[in-house]
Write an enzyme that holds these catalytic residues in place. Sequence first.
Site, short mmCIF file in Angstrom:
data_model
loop_
_atom_site.label_atom_id
_atom_site.label_comp_id
_atom_site.label_asym_id
_atom_site.label_seq_id
_atom_site.Cartn_x
_atom_site.Cartn_y
_atom_site.Cartn_z
N ASP A 27 28.88 -30.72 -6.26
CA ASP A 27 28.89 -29.46 -6.55
C ASP A 27 27.46 -28.69 -6.64
O ASP A 27 26.98 -29.02 -7.47
CB ASP A 27 29.87 -28.84 -7.90
CG ASP A 27 29.96 -27.59 -8.22
OD1 ASP A 27 29.81 -26.77 -7.52
OD2 ASP A 27 30.28 -27.55 -9.50
N ASN A 43 27.09 -25.34 -6.62
CA ASN A 43 27.17 -24.05 -7.32
C ASN A 43 27.71 -23.75 -8.72
O ASN A 43 27.94 -23.15 -9.15
CB ASN A 43 27.53 -22.92 -6.41
CG ASN A 43 28.94 -23.12 -5.98
OD1 ASN A 43 29.61 -24.30 -6.63
ND2 ASN A 43 29.63 -22.21 -5.32
N ASP A 100 30.58 -24.55 -10.10
CA ASP A 100 32.10 -23.87 -10.13
C ASP A 100 32.98 -25.22 -10.49
O ASP A 100 34.18 -24.69 -10.70
CB ASP A 100 32.54 -22.93 -8.90
CG ASP A 100 32.77 -23.63 -7.86
OD1 ASP A 100 32.22 -24.89 -7.75
OD2 ASP A 100 33.07 -23.14 -6.91
N ASP A 115 31.27 -28.87 -2.79
CA ASP A 115 31.10 -27.93 -1.65
C ASP A 115 30.29 -28.55 -0.55
O ASP A 115 29.88 -29.64 -0.59
CB ASP A 115 30.43 -26.39 -2.25
CG ASP A 115 29.40 -26.88 -3.08
OD1 ASP A 115 28.73 -27.27 -2.69
OD2 ASP A 115 29.34 -26.12 -4.32
N ASP A 169 46.26 -35.40 10.69
CA ASP A 169 47.10 -35.42 9.42
C ASP A 169 48.47 -35.62 9.92
O ASP A 169 48.92 -35.20 10.88
CB ASP A 169 46.97 -34.11 8.73
CG ASP A 169 47.77 -34.18 7.38
OD1 ASP A 169 47.27 -34.93 6.64
OD2 ASP A 169 48.67 -33.53 7.23
N GLU A 211 46.60 -40.11 11.30
CA GLU A 211 47.29 -40.77 10.10
C GLU A 211 48.90 -40.96 10.74
O GLU A 211 49.32 -40.03 10.94
CB GLU A 211 47.20 -39.76 8.95
CG GLU A 211 48.13 -40.24 7.67
CD GLU A 211 48.40 -39.26 6.69
OE1 GLU A 211 48.68 -39.73 5.49
OE2 GLU A 211 48.39 -37.98 7.04
N HIS A 249 42.69 -40.72 -0.07
CA HIS A 249 42.74 -39.60 -0.99
C HIS A 249 44.04 -39.49 -1.36
O HIS A 249 44.49 -38.69 -2.36
CB HIS A 249 42.19 -38.16 -0.59
CG HIS A 249 43.21 -37.90 0.81
ND1 HIS A 249 42.84 -38.49 2.05
CD2 HIS A 249 44.10 -36.89 0.74
CE1 HIS A 249 44.00 -37.87 2.57
NE2 HIS A 249 44.55 -37.00 2.22
N ASP A 250 45.08 -40.41 -0.74
CA ASP A 250 46.37 -40.29 -1.18
C ASP A 250 47.09 -41.49 -1.79
O ASP A 250 48.15 -41.78 -2.32
CB ASP A 250 47.40 -40.09 -0.04
CG ASP A 250 47.34 -38.99 0.97
OD1 ASP A 250 46.93 -38.16 0.15
OD2 ASP A 250 47.30 -39.01 1.98
C1 GLC Z 1 48.91 -36.24 4.70
C2 GLC Z 1 47.54 -35.86 3.72
C3 GLC Z 1 47.89 -35.66 2.43
C4 GLC Z 1 48.68 -34.31 2.37
C5 GLC Z 1 49.92 -34.67 3.45
C6 GLC Z 1 50.54 -33.20 3.72
O1 GLC Z 1 49.48 -37.37 4.34
O2 GLC Z 1 46.68 -37.22 3.81
O3 GLC Z 1 46.97 -35.44 1.48
O4 GLC Z 1 49.24 -34.10 1.08
O5 GLC Z 1 49.57 -35.14 4.48
O6 GLC Z 1 49.66 -32.33 4.62
#
Ligand code: GLC
Length: 540
Positions: free
Chosen positions: A25, A27, A29, A33, A203, A265, A330-331
């Site tokens: 980050d 700035n 907040d 970023d 995605d 994905e 990230h999931d």
């Molecule tokens: C994918 C992304 C996930 C998101 C989902 C809906 O699985 O990796 O983070 O919530 O799609 O867009």
Amino acid sequence: MSKPIIKSWWKHGVMYQIYPRSFKDSNNDGIGDLEGIIQSLDYLQDVGVDGIWLSPIYRSPMYDFGYDVSDYCSIDPIFGTIANFKKLLKEAEKRNIAIIMDMVLNHTSHLHPWFVESRSSVDNPKRDWYIWHPGKNGKVPNNWMAAFGGRAWTWDELTRHYYLHLFTEQQPDLNWHNPEVKKAMVDVLRYWLDMGVKGFRFDVINYIVKDINVRSNPYRLRLTYPRRHDLQVHIYDRNQPEIHDILKELRQLLDSYGDTMSVGETYPNEGEKEPAMAASYQGNNDELHLSFDFSTIYARFNAREFECILKNWYHAIGDSGWPCHVLSNHDQSRAITRLANNDVRKAKLLAVMLLTQKGTPFIYYGEEIGMVDGKIKRSQIQDPLGKKYWPFHKGRDKARTPMQWDVTPNAGFSNGKPWLPVNSDYVTTNVLQQQRNKQSILHLYKDCIAIRRLHPALYAGDIEFVSAPDDVLLYKRVFKNEHLMIALNFSKAKKDVTIGVKGEVLLSSCGNSSMHSSHSSIHGGTLTLDAYEAVIIKVQ
Ligand code: GLC
């Protein structure tokens, strides 16, 4: 440095996923970023990264933290501006790092102007850009469920129709049966390619087309996944044959921009190992360049299980495609927590495995310093999935906690209040401290990437699994005259492995020199591996 043997950077390179809210980050907040990422590029170059995949940074109301896009051709002010993004592209290019955008083709935000128009009346020209249905006998059109809870259909009082959303109701699904949708999205892709991005992570790409007759999915019983969404076989709401033709067109578009790439994905039925599905989206080397196989994400820390998963993946990909490998994103829970009980020795073994496979490795931010899952209290949950399913599914925030840079407050991530709590172990687990410690997991990643770069057998060679004692995974990587052997001990006990060759140890995950080398050479016969030790041997 000499030029790699294979041309495409995304084949021989190492990819790194950044979740921008959580990286750096600038700035104060409390949210990461673009300027923060720019300031971190020297670090990423030092790690040895060739490409960065940025989770979405487009304008978004953030119901799903950017995976609900309201303008595909802008940057959300939280992250910066187009000028910041152009600077990022330029600065990354100076360091030979390519930028890959996350592209959400399946759905938009409900606040996207396309949807606002679409929902305004049944005869709006954009009505058919989304999936609307009057319902059946006064009820929802079918049994489809949203991944983030409840039915996949929401009733819209204004026009008295349901619209489809496979995720939250703020993420209406686009209708890819309509050619105008494809055209609009191609324009979006061109916009970013013209600016200089080198590709996309698509995605949930295997969801984009749905059965045109919206037939109900068959039900099935599963005790381990009690979510109603997982109690059906998703044969009509994903993986429809039309997706392949769309991907062929997108591939041609990307190829017309030179050495660009796409990684999809390709999400399987929850918890299932389905390498053939992921591989199918590479087509005959004319669809996606890369696709994610989630089997490793659902694996246990076990040599034979990984051997089986990896062999299945290579078999599914065949000779025409190109594999890629991923342990965290990230999931999901971070691999060091999910697979390795937060044990750094095990995480180092996983790192060596990831970086010595055939194909492109993807590292998730913080993985290289052994960041573990965060502990998120209920009141701190941000993720819509966690809010809906707590305590059965506590959400994905645990894998999105701020990057741990140093020992200053908030781990050097921000001087403001971070949007998610910083892990309490940042005092011992952080970039600065690990840069100073040659035995750290960070140095292991760096050394392993450096070795990978020097040896065509690792980034371009074939792979051959060799029989080994229980708990040991042994494989060869071969390119022309170069032979490397990798031995991974998944057990907490020492293991003797007969390798029958002479060789030089290029790297050991338990070593204590700068190159993590503990054994200098092996004179045939037997190699003794420490608990969870991983070694790379150059065969003479
Ligand atoms: C994918 C992304 C996930 C998101 C989902 C809906 O699985 O990796 O983070 O919530 O799609 O867009």
